[in-house]
Scaffold this motif. Structure first.
Motif, PDB file in Angstrom:
ATOM      1  N   ILE A 105       0.832  -1.200   0.000  1.00 32.13           N
ATOM      2  CA  ILE A 105       0.000   0.000   0.000  1.00 32.13           C
ATOM      3  C   ILE A 105       0.870   1.255   0.000  1.00 32.13           C
ATOM      4  CG2 ILE A 105      -1.734   1.310   1.271  1.00 32.13           C
ATOM      5  CD1 ILE A 105      -2.828  -1.208  -0.001  1.00 32.13           C
ATOM      6  N   VAL A 142      -6.864   2.726  -4.183  1.00 38.80           N
ATOM      7  CA  VAL A 142      -6.048   3.468  -3.225  1.00 38.80           C
ATOM      8  C   VAL A 142      -5.794   4.892  -3.711  1.00 38.80           C
ATOM      9  CG1 VAL A 142      -3.774   3.611  -2.137  1.00 38.80           C
ATOM     10  CG2 VAL A 142      -4.963   1.413  -2.262  1.00 38.80           C
ATOM     11  N   THR A 166       0.928   4.449  -2.729  1.00 35.72           N
ATOM     12  CA  THR A 166       0.734   5.851  -2.359  1.00 35.72           C
ATOM     13  C   THR A 166       1.982   6.690  -2.617  1.00 35.72           C
ATOM     14  OG1 THR A 166       1.364   5.366  -0.067  1.00 35.72           O
ATOM     15  CG2 THR A 166      -0.972   5.273  -0.604  1.00 35.72           C
ATOM     16  N   GLU A 189     -10.758   1.304   2.163  1.00 32.95           N
ATOM     17  CA  GLU A 189     -10.495   2.428   1.262  1.00 32.95           C
ATOM     18  C   GLU A 189     -11.769   2.860   0.543  1.00 32.95           C
ATOM     19  OE1 GLU A 189      -7.826   4.118   0.952  1.00 32.95           O
ATOM     20  OE2 GLU A 189      -6.167   2.916   1.700  1.00 32.95           O
TER      21      GLU A 189
END
Length: 380
Positions: free
Chosen positions: A57, A137, A61, A199
């Motif tokens: 993750i 995401v 990001t 999310e």
């Protein structure tokens, strides 16, 4: 007509937002620790799989969100009206789409680069699921950052904890009834499914909050504020270095040892999070608040707020660090006996946190060269 906030409105939103951030981030810290604790009790391997999901993750990001979290928080408050903010968001989304498409294409063509960050082989037949995870995401983070830039701090505070609120009941159920599912082949997919659900819920919350904000109106058009490219490129490099700083040690541990070694190290990091998160609890409200003050030309209020924050940031970090250092063995024993022998690492982390916390305070309170020159000038 410009619709920037007055000093009173900025103060009001910042104070209310800070309260919500303290509450929700405090709850999130506790939930995060409980998740790590339950997974650690199941076994270091289960905690290691959860750590891999976090790295994945974090990879998304970092490399797929251009400019990081700060871009929208800095520039949105400085734009004069709702239409300009909408055009800026539309332009930024086009940039994000281009960056995401480029990065995903490169990873598809050179899967060994992707495997380098995961520190394990990756079945490219599952790449479509990774793309879906990346889209979810990136969309959610963009909405969260937009809400932050509009100073919808309550919305941001709630949305940021939705992943934790989804993972907690999932972990509790598996911990008591199906712990073996967290150490088998499908454990990573199971944990990532929890991330996706959280999310999506966070995205829905942000969309509701943004749709009700009178200071924002989605507008098709190209608009980038002055200084956007220079600032975003600088923060992008900062975000990449932050990713390496935050994950290179975990990647190295996983390379040298295995999932169990990574899980033991993650237990130490989970405890250390209580120390590191103290100055960051209200950060989402600070950047848009400071940007709004500067955008409205309230220089004096900005300097006063920053001075107060800098001087008092060291106190909670020092107190929590000393407590963790004093009871490091007892704290790690909660995870299991195999974790206790690494208590010395927790002590070192606590010492580093105390030293680092002094930096902001000393940096701001040290007199500038101009101030030192003035102090040496004789009075008339």
């Amino acid at each position: 007509m410009p619709d920037t906030f007055s000093t009173a409105e900025i103060k009001n939103r910042s104070i209310k937002g800070a309260k919500w951030l303290l509450i929700m981030n405090g709850i999130g810290m506790l939930i995060g620790f409980l998740i790590n604790l339950m997974l650690g009790r199941i076994g270091p391997a289960a905690l290691g799989i959860y750590t891999l999901a976090q790295i994945l993750i974090s990879f998304i990001t970092t490399f797929l969100i251009y400019g990081g979290d700060s871009v929208l928080s800095v520039f949105l408050p400085k734009l004069p009206d709702a239409e300009d903010r909408g055009s800026f968001i539309f332009s930024y989304m086009l940039i994000l789409f281009g960056v995401m498409t480029s990065v995903l294409s490169v990873l598809w063509l050179f899967p060994e680069w992707f495997e380098f960050f995961l520190r394990q082989e990756f079945d490219m037949q599952n790449y479509g699921w990774f793309v879906l995870l990346a889209v979810v995401v990136v969309t959610t983070k963009t909405l969260v950052n937009t809400a932050s830039g509009l100073m919808l701090i309550k919305t941001v505070a709630i949305a940021q904890q939705m992943v934790h609120l989804v993972l907690l009941p999932l972990t509790v159920i598996l911990f008591f009834f199906k712990p073996e599912m967290l150490v088998n082949y499908y454990a990573l997919s199971l944990i990532l499914s929890g991330f996706v659900c959280g999310e999506i819920l966070a995205a829905i919350i942000c969309m509701i909050g943004i749709s009700r904000e009178r200071r924002f109106k989605m507008q098709l058009g190209w608009l980038l504020p002055p200084g956007f490219w220079a600032f975003s490129a600088t923060t992008m490099m900062s975000v990449i270095f932050s990713f390496l700083y935050a994950n290179i040690d975990r990647m190295a541990v996983y390379s040298i040892q295995d999932l169990e070694g990574l899980g033991i190290y993650q237990a130490i990091l989970a405890v250390n999070t209580f120390i590191e998160m103290m100055p960051l609890l209200i950060r989402p409200s600070l950047i848009p608040a400071f940007s709004s003050l500067l955008g409205a030309n309230h220089q004096g209020a900005f300097q006063k707020a920053f001075s107060l924050l800098s001087r008092w940031s060291v106190v909670p970090v020092t107190l929590v660090s000393l407590a963790v250092m004093a009871f490091s063995r007892e704290i790690l024993a909660l995870f299991g006996p195999e974790y206790v022998e690494y208590a010395y690492l927790l002590v070192l982390f606590g010492l580093v946190a105390i030293i680092r916390s002094l930096n902001t305070c000393l940096l701001y309170t040290s007199p500038s060269p101009r101030d030192r020159t003035r102090s040496r000038m004789p009075s008339s």
